[in-house]
Design a protein around this motif. Structure first.
Motif, PDB file in Angstrom:
ATOM      1  N   GLN A 201      69.717  59.047  20.603  1.00  0.00           N
ATOM      2  CA  GLN A 201      70.846  58.794  20.056  1.00  0.00           C
ATOM      3  C   GLN A 201      72.008  59.753  20.584  1.00  0.00           C
ATOM      4  N   LEU A 203      76.420  60.114  20.720  1.00  0.00           N
ATOM      5  CA  LEU A 203      77.750  59.874  20.269  1.00  0.00           C
ATOM      6  C   LEU A 203      79.170  61.000  21.365  1.00  0.00           C
ATOM      7  N   GLN A 206      83.624  61.546  19.826  1.00  0.00           N
ATOM      8  CA  GLN A 206      84.040  60.999  18.913  1.00  0.00           C
ATOM      9  C   GLN A 206      85.190  62.362  18.717  1.00  0.00           C
ATOM     10  N   GLU A 220      86.166  54.859  14.479  1.00  0.00           N
ATOM     11  CA  GLU A 220      84.900  56.034  14.363  1.00  0.00           C
ATOM     12  C   GLU A 220      83.884  55.099  15.738  1.00  0.00           C
ATOM     13  N   GLN A 221      83.784  56.256  16.471  1.00  0.00           N
ATOM     14  CA  GLN A 221      82.998  56.233  17.766  1.00  0.00           C
ATOM     15  C   GLN A 221      81.666  55.512  17.480  1.00  0.00           C
ATOM     16  N   GLU A 222      81.124  54.079  18.035  1.00  0.00           N
ATOM     17  CA  GLU A 222      80.078  53.844  17.685  1.00  0.00           C
ATOM     18  C   GLU A 222      79.202  55.158  18.766  1.00  0.00           C
ATOM     19  N   ARG A 223      77.674  54.865  17.712  1.00  0.00           N
ATOM     20  CA  ARG A 223      76.540  56.111  18.376  1.00  0.00           C
ATOM     21  C   ARG A 223      75.527  55.345  19.398  1.00  0.00           C
ATOM     22  N   LEU A 224      75.584  55.557  20.394  1.00  0.00           N
ATOM     23  CA  LEU A 224      74.460  54.581  21.503  1.00  0.00           C
ATOM     24  C   LEU A 224      73.055  55.287  21.472  1.00  0.00           C
ATOM     25  N   SER A 225      72.262  54.059  21.728  1.00  0.00           N
ATOM     26  CA  SER A 225      70.779  54.089  21.179  1.00  0.00           C
ATOM     27  C   SER A 225      69.978  53.434  23.126  1.00  0.00           C
TER      28      SER A 225
END
Length: 230
Positions: A201, A203, A206, A220-225
């Motif tokens: 995951q 981030l 941000q 809000e920065q999207e968390r990338l998976s």
């Protein structure tokens, strides 16, 4: 290059670090003090010959030393502040003659501050945390199975203050993983087979900013998976 398949997916520069198990029979300690850092290690049995612990820590006091040299400097007249610390902890449990479980944790942080200009201040810190549990089962002197579950987290923060305006940029990488290896020794040959799964995951960058009592609105920065299997 050319790492074993057990490090699949890695391109280069593999560094393998193994922590020491604590002493199962007696208490020991060690301390060192240097010019810029000091460390302390303690180990011993919790249950003799059954359960042991080891804990060690290190901390630099270069921030206190550097202030001696920078407080009279015309360039860095308000000083540079920097320090880092490391902490290691481990517990080992001999459940049976064939089964052994260990718990380990590492935590480290670097912290940098520069306020050489009256109206401006820069901060930067980065930290790592790694926790794991490992189970080892011995089938025979030539065959054993090792399984461990772990989590690792890296976080970086860059910030600045200009008068009453503050902003921060935060990035983070968070991994959860499980890995199992079976090792077999047969004559002059060693065989190894295993599986691994990792949940990543990310981030990226941000942003946070505010001035006086006003919080600036950033998306809000999207968390990338991502998932990785081997």
């Amino acid at each position: 290059g050319g790492m074993p398949a057990s490090y699949g997916g890695r391109l280069s520069s593999i560094l393998e670090v193994k922590s020491s198990a604590g002493n199962f029979r007696e208490f020991n300690g060690e301390a060192n003090i240097g010019f810029v850092s000091g460390n302390l290690m303690l180990e011993g049995p919790i249950i003799k010959d059954k359960l042991s612990f080891m804990i060690s820590g290190r901390r630099t006091y270069i921030d206190a030393v550097s202030q001696t040299f920078t407080e009279h400097s015309t360039i860095f007249n308000t000083g540079i502040d920097y320090f880092f610390y490391d902490l290691n902890a481990r517990a080992d449990w001999r459940i049976t003659e064939r089964d052994r479980v260990s718990f380990s944790h590492y935590s480290g942080k670097d912290d940098f501050l520069f306020n050489g200009v009256t109206s401006m201040e820069n901060t930067m810190d980065w930290r790592n945390n790694i926790s794991s549990m490992q189970w080892e089962h011995v089938f025979s002197e030539n065959a054993y199975l090792t399984t461990h579950v772990y989590r690792s987290n890296y976080k970086m923060n860059f910030g600045a203050r200009i008068n009453d305006y503050l902003f921060n940029i935060i990035s983070e990488i968070d991994d959860w993983g499980v890995k199992s290896n079976f090792d077999l020794k047969s004559g002059k040959n060693d065989f190894q087979i295993g599986v691994e799964a990792i949940q990543h995951q990310f981030l990226p960058n941000q942003m946070r900013a505010n001035t006086f009592d006003i919080e600036l609105d950033f998306v809000e920065q999207e968390r990338l998976s991502a998932r990785e299997y081997a």
